[in-house]
Design a protein around this motif. Structure first.
Motif, PDB file in Angstrom:
ATOM      1  N   ALA A  50     -53.802  42.381-104.471  1.00  0.00           N
ATOM      2  CA  ALA A  50     -52.603  42.879-104.063  1.00  0.00           C
ATOM      3  C   ALA A  50     -52.162  43.942-104.922  1.00  0.00           C
ATOM      4  N   VAL A  51     -51.331  44.984-104.098  1.00  0.00           N
ATOM      5  CA  VAL A  51     -50.849  46.127-104.510  1.00  0.00           C
ATOM      6  C   VAL A  51     -49.882  46.212-105.439  1.00  0.00           C
ATOM      7  N   ALA A  52     -50.265  46.807-106.629  1.00  0.00           N
ATOM      8  CA  ALA A  52     -49.192  46.882-107.923  1.00  0.00           C
ATOM      9  C   ALA A  52     -48.306  48.035-107.605  1.00  0.00           C
ATOM     10  N   SER A  53     -47.282  47.542-108.324  1.00  0.00           N
ATOM     11  CA  SER A  53     -45.933  48.488-107.967  1.00  0.00           C
ATOM     12  C   SER A  53     -46.331  50.001-108.691  1.00  0.00           C
ATOM     13  N   GLY A  54     -45.751  50.872-108.038  1.00  0.00           N
ATOM     14  CA  GLY A  54     -45.971  52.517-108.132  1.00  0.00           C
ATOM     15  C   GLY A  54     -46.123  53.472-107.104  1.00  0.00           C
ATOM     16  N   THR A  55     -46.377  54.597-107.344  1.00  0.00           N
ATOM     17  CA  THR A  55     -46.154  55.554-106.209  1.00  0.00           C
ATOM     18  C   THR A  55     -47.608  55.674-105.847  1.00  0.00           C
ATOM     19  N   TYR A  56     -47.966  55.874-104.685  1.00  0.00           N
ATOM     20  CA  TYR A  56     -49.318  56.338-104.178  1.00  0.00           C
ATOM     21  C   TYR A  56     -49.027  57.339-103.076  1.00  0.00           C
ATOM     22  N   LYS A  57     -50.186  58.362-103.185  1.00  0.00           N
ATOM     23  CA  LYS A  57     -49.931  59.612-102.311  1.00  0.00           C
ATOM     24  C   LYS A  57     -51.013  59.796-101.450  1.00  0.00           C
ATOM     25  N   VAL A  58     -51.166  60.426-100.322  1.00  0.00           N
ATOM     26  CA  VAL A  58     -52.098  60.899 -99.507  1.00  0.00           C
ATOM     27  C   VAL A  58     -52.640  62.038-100.258  1.00  0.00           C
ATOM     28  N   ASP A  59     -53.922  62.069-100.145  1.00  0.00           N
ATOM     29  CA  ASP A  59     -54.644  63.491-100.469  1.00  0.00           C
ATOM     30  C   ASP A  59     -55.242  64.294 -99.233  1.00  0.00           C
ATOM     31  N   ALA A  60     -54.167  65.180 -98.928  1.00  0.00           N
ATOM     32  CA  ALA A  60     -54.672  65.951 -97.777  1.00  0.00           C
ATOM     33  C   ALA A  60     -55.996  66.530 -97.544  1.00  0.00           C
ATOM     34  N   GLU A  61     -56.470  66.865 -98.904  1.00  0.00           N
ATOM     35  CA  GLU A  61     -57.677  67.709 -98.869  1.00  0.00           C
ATOM     36  C   GLU A  61     -59.069  66.608 -98.811  1.00  0.00           C
ATOM     37  N   ASP A  62     -58.540  65.048 -98.534  1.00  0.00           N
ATOM     38  CA  ASP A  62     -59.655  64.122 -98.071  1.00  0.00           C
ATOM     39  C   ASP A  62     -59.690  63.920 -96.498  1.00  0.00           C
ATOM     40  N   ASN A  63     -58.918  65.192 -95.630  1.00  0.00           N
ATOM     41  CA  ASN A  63     -58.875  64.804 -94.341  1.00  0.00           C
ATOM     42  C   ASN A  63     -58.315  63.804 -93.736  1.00  0.00           C
ATOM     43  N   ALA A  64     -57.123  63.140 -94.527  1.00  0.00           N
ATOM     44  CA  ALA A  64     -56.351  61.919 -93.990  1.00  0.00           C
ATOM     45  C   ALA A  64     -55.788  62.251 -92.437  1.00  0.00           C
ATOM     46  N   ALA A  65     -55.735  61.458 -91.830  1.00  0.00           N
ATOM     47  CA  ALA A  65     -55.341  61.713 -90.106  1.00  0.00           C
ATOM     48  C   ALA A  65     -55.163  60.259 -89.646  1.00  0.00           C
ATOM     49  N   ILE A  66     -54.258  60.440 -88.694  1.00  0.00           N
ATOM     50  CA  ILE A  66     -54.151  59.284 -87.713  1.00  0.00           C
ATOM     51  C   ILE A  66     -55.117  59.535 -86.259  1.00  0.00           C
ATOM     52  N   ASN A  67     -55.495  58.300 -86.050  1.00  0.00           N
ATOM     53  CA  ASN A  67     -56.209  58.486 -84.856  1.00  0.00           C
ATOM     54  C   ASN A  67     -55.474  58.158 -83.431  1.00  0.00           C
ATOM     55  N   TRP A  68     -55.791  58.897 -82.237  1.00  0.00           N
ATOM     56  CA  TRP A  68     -54.893  58.511 -81.015  1.00  0.00           C
ATOM     57  C   TRP A  68     -55.812  58.543 -79.972  1.00  0.00           C
ATOM     58  N   SER A  69     -55.462  57.682 -78.953  1.00  0.00           N
ATOM     59  CA  SER A  69     -56.061  57.797 -77.643  1.00  0.00           C
ATOM     60  C   SER A  69     -55.425  57.327 -76.600  1.00  0.00           C
ATOM     61  N   GLY A  70     -55.511  58.125 -75.363  1.00  0.00           N
ATOM     62  CA  GLY A  70     -54.767  57.904 -74.352  1.00  0.00           C
ATOM     63  C   GLY A  70     -55.772  57.945 -73.050  1.00  0.00           C
ATOM     64  N   LYS A  71     -55.068  57.332 -71.932  1.00  0.00           N
ATOM     65  CA  LYS A  71     -55.976  56.797 -70.889  1.00  0.00           C
ATOM     66  C   LYS A  71     -55.300  57.081 -69.282  1.00  0.00           C
ATOM     67  N   LYS A  72     -56.227  57.351 -68.643  1.00  0.00           N
ATOM     68  CA  LYS A  72     -55.781  57.390 -67.023  1.00  0.00           C
ATOM     69  C   LYS A  72     -56.147  56.129 -66.653  1.00  0.00           C
ATOM     70  N   PRO A  73     -55.051  55.361 -66.406  1.00  0.00           N
ATOM     71  CA  PRO A  73     -55.330  53.641 -66.001  1.00  0.00           C
ATOM     72  C   PRO A  73     -55.864  53.694 -64.625  1.00  0.00           C
ATOM     73  N   LEU A  74     -55.883  54.548 -63.939  1.00  0.00           N
ATOM     74  CA  LEU A  74     -56.489  54.334 -62.347  1.00  0.00           C
ATOM     75  C   LEU A  74     -57.906  54.862 -62.334  1.00  0.00           C
ATOM     76  N   ILE A  75     -58.547  55.270 -63.625  1.00  0.00           N
ATOM     77  CA  ILE A  75     -59.798  55.612 -63.683  1.00  0.00           C
ATOM     78  C   ILE A  75     -60.540  54.775 -64.696  1.00  0.00           C
ATOM     79  N   LEU A  76     -61.396  54.227 -64.229  1.00  0.00           N
ATOM     80  CA  LEU A  76     -62.227  52.998 -65.150  1.00  0.00           C
ATOM     81  C   LEU A  76     -62.879  53.803 -66.385  1.00  0.00           C
ATOM     82  N   GLY A  77     -62.395  53.444 -67.668  1.00  0.00           N
ATOM     83  CA  GLY A  77     -63.113  53.957 -68.567  1.00  0.00           C
ATOM     84  C   GLY A  77     -62.659  55.434 -69.232  1.00  0.00           C
ATOM     85  N   TYR A  78     -61.776  55.970 -68.526  1.00  0.00           N
ATOM     86  CA  TYR A  78     -61.205  57.116 -68.917  1.00  0.00           C
ATOM     87  C   TYR A  78     -60.116  57.264 -69.852  1.00  0.00           C
ATOM     88  N   VAL A  79     -60.777  57.461 -71.197  1.00  0.00           N
ATOM     89  CA  VAL A  79     -59.922  57.565 -72.383  1.00  0.00           C
ATOM     90  C   VAL A  79     -60.135  59.004 -73.097  1.00  0.00           C
TER      91      VAL A  79
END
Length: 259
Positions: A50-79
């Motif tokens: 369980a997470v303990a109370s406190g403040t936690y920060k992202v270390d940008a130097e660790d290459n923190a990122a979100i992952n995204w993906s988009g597709k063309k729905p009329l082309i099978l497997g196009y992502v």
């Protein structure tokens, strides 16, 4: 008759040796278990906590990122897929047990958006990156960053996580404002949030890290990214791009320095 008996005895001996061999093999060979953390380079020590109370920060130097993906729905497997770096972010946790709540804010460096895979067009990643950074999508020249500010992060009540969640012990409902191109809309999603003891410099237990894992979708057209949307243009054919963009993240955050 004797010859037949010899054959039967021989078969029994061979079959018995095979069974003994299989048993010995099972005793000596360890079958690898599925490791949900295997796609991350950090070393985790210990079990989820369980997470303990406190403040936690992202270390940008660790290459923190979100992952995204988009597709063309009329082309099978196009992502198409890639990442958007997180420039800064923090979560402030308070309370204990079922009363645990948190607030958080994150800034995304959209101008550093990266395309990792281009469907059926290898070598065209640079072209797609330029297109996504243009005014047809993020318009990074005018809006180099985006942000998410949570309003509520509440622990999921028992049994409320849904049939696809194995355990809701570490599940939270996250609600907040996503701001892209100076346009703000509220989004809500489930996230798994827990602590683990990070690996120290010598391989032992280090500081306690906060892990946040989430998968969700956003409708890009709400943030004025209507290029090739079937809701805004007709007769697009195979050029149709799905309005929904998949977002996934696994953040590993460190306790803020008390100094």
């Amino acid at each position: 008759m004797n010859k037949f008996i010899y054959i039967i005895v021989g078969l029994v001996v061979i079959f018995g040796a095979f069974i003994i061999g299989v048993s010995k093999y099972r005793e000596t060979v360890q079958v690898p278990s599925v490791n949900r953390e295997s796609d991350h380079t950090s070393v985790d020590v210990g079990e989820k906590m369980a997470v303990a109370s406190g403040t936690y920060k992202v270390d940008a130097e660790d290459n923190a990122a979100i992952n995204w993906s988009g597709k063309k729905p009329l082309i099978l497997g196009y992502v198409d897929s890639g990442t958007i770096p997180i420039g800064q972010g923090e979560i402030v946790v308070s309370g204990k047990g079922v009363n645990t709540t948190a607030i958080g804010n994150f800034v995304f460096n959209v101008n550093d958006l990266h395309v990792g895979n281009v469907a059926k067009k290898p070598g065209q990643e640079g072209g797609l990156e330029r297109h996504l950074k243009s005014d047809a999508f993020f318009n990074v020249e005018k809006y180099p960053t985006a942000s998410f500010t949570s309003k509520n992060i509440f622990k999921v009540a028992g049994g409320a996580a849904g049939p696809d969640i194995v355990s809701d012990e570490f599940m939270y409902t996250v609600t907040g404002d996503l701001k892209i191109k100076d346009i703000t809309h509220e989004i809500s999603f489930l996230a798994e949030i827990y602590s683990k003891n990070g690996a120290g410099d010598q391989g032992g237990a280090g500081s306690t890290e906060l892990h946040l894992k989430a998968d969700t979708q956003i409708d890009r057209t709400k943030w004025d990214m209507t290029f090739a949307s079937g809701n805004f243009f007709q007769n697009l054919g195979d050029g149709l791009i799905d309005d929904m963009v998949d977002i996934s993240v696994h953040l590993i955050m460190s306790p803020a320095s008390s100094g």
